[in-house]
Design an enzyme around this catalytic site. Structure first.
Site, mmCIF file in Angstrom:
data_model
loop_
_atom_site.group_PDB
_atom_site.id
_atom_site.type_symbol
_atom_site.label_atom_id
_atom_site.label_comp_id
_atom_site.label_asym_id
_atom_site.label_seq_id
_atom_site.Cartn_x
_atom_site.Cartn_y
_atom_site.Cartn_z
ATOM 1 N N ARG A 1 35.185 47.526 39.315
ATOM 2 C CA ARG A 1 36.051 46.619 38.558
ATOM 3 C C ARG A 1 36.916 47.353 37.543
ATOM 4 O O ARG A 1 37.291 46.798 36.517
ATOM 5 C CB ARG A 1 35.242 45.519 37.859
ATOM 6 C CG ARG A 1 34.603 44.531 38.826
ATOM 7 C CD ARG A 1 33.951 43.393 38.074
ATOM 8 N NE ARG A 1 33.157 42.549 38.963
ATOM 9 C CZ ARG A 1 32.112 41.827 38.586
ATOM 10 N NH1 ARG A 1 31.725 41.840 37.315
ATOM 11 N NH2 ARG A 1 31.452 41.088 39.460
ATOM 12 N N ARG B 1 40.257 43.128 34.374
ATOM 13 C CA ARG B 1 40.448 42.401 33.121
ATOM 14 C C ARG B 1 40.305 43.226 31.854
ATOM 15 O O ARG B 1 40.741 42.797 30.788
ATOM 16 C CB ARG B 1 39.469 41.223 33.080
ATOM 17 C CG ARG B 1 39.738 40.180 34.141
ATOM 18 C CD ARG B 1 38.608 39.177 34.226
ATOM 19 N NE ARG B 1 37.379 39.792 34.697
ATOM 20 C CZ ARG B 1 36.219 39.143 34.791
ATOM 21 N NH1 ARG B 1 36.128 37.888 34.408
ATOM 22 N NH2 ARG B 1 35.152 39.760 35.248
ATOM 23 N N ASP C 1 39.356 41.117 46.649
ATOM 24 C CA ASP C 1 38.153 40.336 46.372
ATOM 25 C C ASP C 1 37.398 40.181 47.683
ATOM 26 O O ASP C 1 38.011 40.166 48.764
ATOM 27 C CB ASP C 1 38.509 38.957 45.800
ATOM 28 C CG ASP C 1 37.280 38.220 45.281
ATOM 29 O OD1 ASP C 1 36.968 38.354 44.086
ATOM 30 O OD2 ASP C 1 36.615 37.527 46.085
ATOM 31 N N TYR D 1 27.973 32.570 49.673
ATOM 32 C CA TYR D 1 29.058 31.755 49.112
ATOM 33 C C TYR D 1 29.387 30.576 50.021
ATOM 34 O O TYR D 1 29.589 29.450 49.552
ATOM 35 C CB TYR D 1 30.313 32.612 48.900
ATOM 36 C CG TYR D 1 30.249 33.508 47.689
ATOM 37 C CD1 TYR D 1 30.091 32.972 46.414
ATOM 38 C CD2 TYR D 1 30.349 34.881 47.801
ATOM 39 C CE1 TYR D 1 30.035 33.799 45.287
ATOM 40 C CE2 TYR D 1 30.299 35.714 46.689
ATOM 41 C CZ TYR D 1 30.139 35.162 45.438
ATOM 42 O OH TYR D 1 30.086 35.974 44.335
#
Length: 352
Positions: free
Chosen positions: A32, A36, A81, A157
């Site tokens: 990552r 962010r 992703d 998921y």
């Protein structure tokens, strides 16, 4: 036939460490890292949805390269992703801020499994184009890592309808209707293989298979319900001759099996020392990890001590039979991490 790896690629620090060579320096990158924690990422993603961004070739290239420019890491990882290939194939899903992937119609029976679409390479053509853009700007010594989600994590998921803490519906399906479960993970393995092959054909130097939530499983369940299709995924991309990294969270009890399914490098989270992990995995594999991402918010002297501890354990892991050590976090960079701390860690690792 296994493809031959060019000499300049073999000399990349990450590739050398992953394949039993002697790297010019200990390689480091962060899961990552393209995300962010970077103000430049937040700026470029303003008013752009996550999935929209993942299918924009120019944006994919720019975001992937941002941490390379800022931190000097030894690898870029493709900005994407794990649900991107599912969306590309036509599955109705979205990534909801603060929640994660949300599936419009969860997959919980044979009919839903049989209705799952296949992934055609053209449907992820923008990802291949993004990779071409990255490679055009990437420094010669920096590897590009492609990635995909492993069949179990993708299945969790789809079955749960989104993130879960208990995986209750997933485990109920695998135990209560095993034939349907096996058809589901086989279909998802096909999608994962197709997605990885697109990335490898476009030129990535290594791939990472994220079985992020496999740590929710017992060893027996992993062996019976998960390992066969994970093994098939890794086998189907072996002919490229590029390192295959396998990673999950909370997988200390599964490490031997995760190495045995065909990975060249096994990622380790922060819960287990690297030398202990290397003994569990067994000889002949490289090891990746495993700085605790939460510690990066502590004072620098604490962070430095944590990094030096991981470096020492990495050396001990090599002494215990690992063929190399790639420094990384034990999971992804947390959003509030100071980017300057990441840069200092890279400098520390390269100077150690």
């Amino acid at each position: 036939m296994t493809q031959q790896t060019p000499g300049h690629v073999r000399r990349m620090p990450l590739i050398a460490a992953a394949t039993g060579g002697t790297p010019s320096r200990r390689p480091i990158w962060f899961m990552r890292q393209a995300g962010r924690s970077l103000p430049e990422y937040r700026a470029i993603r303003a008013n752009r949805g996550m999935l929209e961004s993942c299918f924009d070739a120019e944006l994919v290239a720019e975001i992937t390269l941002q941490p390379v420019r800022r931190h000097g890491v030894d690898a870029a990882i493709l900005f994407s992703d794990i649900v991107v290939p599912l969306r590309a194939a036509g599955i109705d899903l979205d990534i909801v801020s603060g929640t994660g992937p949300v599936i419009a119609s969860p997959v919980r029976d044979r009919a839903a499994v049989d209705a799952l679409p296949r992934l055609m390479p053209a449907e992820v053509g923008s990802i291949a184009k993004g990779i071409e853009g990255i490679l055009a700007e990437l420094p010669d010594s920096t590897a590009l890592i492609g990635f995909a989600g492993a069949p179990f994590t993708l299945a969790s998921y789809l079955v749960e309808g989104g993130p879960s803490r208990t995986y209750e519906r997933t485990k109920a399906l695998m135990h209560g209707d095993t034939p349907t479960w096996e058809r589901l993970v086989a279909a998802l393995a096909d999608i994962t293989i197709a997605f990885l092959r697109v990335q490898l054909d476009a030129g990535v130097h290594a791939v990472q298979l994220f079985d992020s939530w496999a740590g929710a499983l017992s060893l027996a369940d992993y062996r019976r319900f998960v390992a066969p299709q994970t093994r098939r995924v890794l086998a189907e991309v072996a002919d490229y001759g590029r390192p295959r990294i396998h990673f999950g969270v909370g997988t200390g009890e599964l490490l031997h099996e995760m190495g045995a399914v065909g990975a060249d490098v096994v990622g380790v989270d922060w819960r287990i020392p690297l030398d202990d992990a290397a003994r569990r995995i067994g000889p002949g594999k490289a090891i990746q990890g495993n700085i605790d991402p939460s510690i990066l918010s502590a004072p620098w002297e604490v962070v430095e001590a944590e990094v030096r501890r991981v470096l020492a354990e990495g050396d001990a892991a090599v002494a215990a039979g690992a063929v190399g050590h790639v420094v990384n976090l034990g999971h992804g960079v947390l959003p509030n991490t100071d980017p300057d701390v990441l840069t200092r860690i890279v400098e520390l690792v390269h100077s150690a």
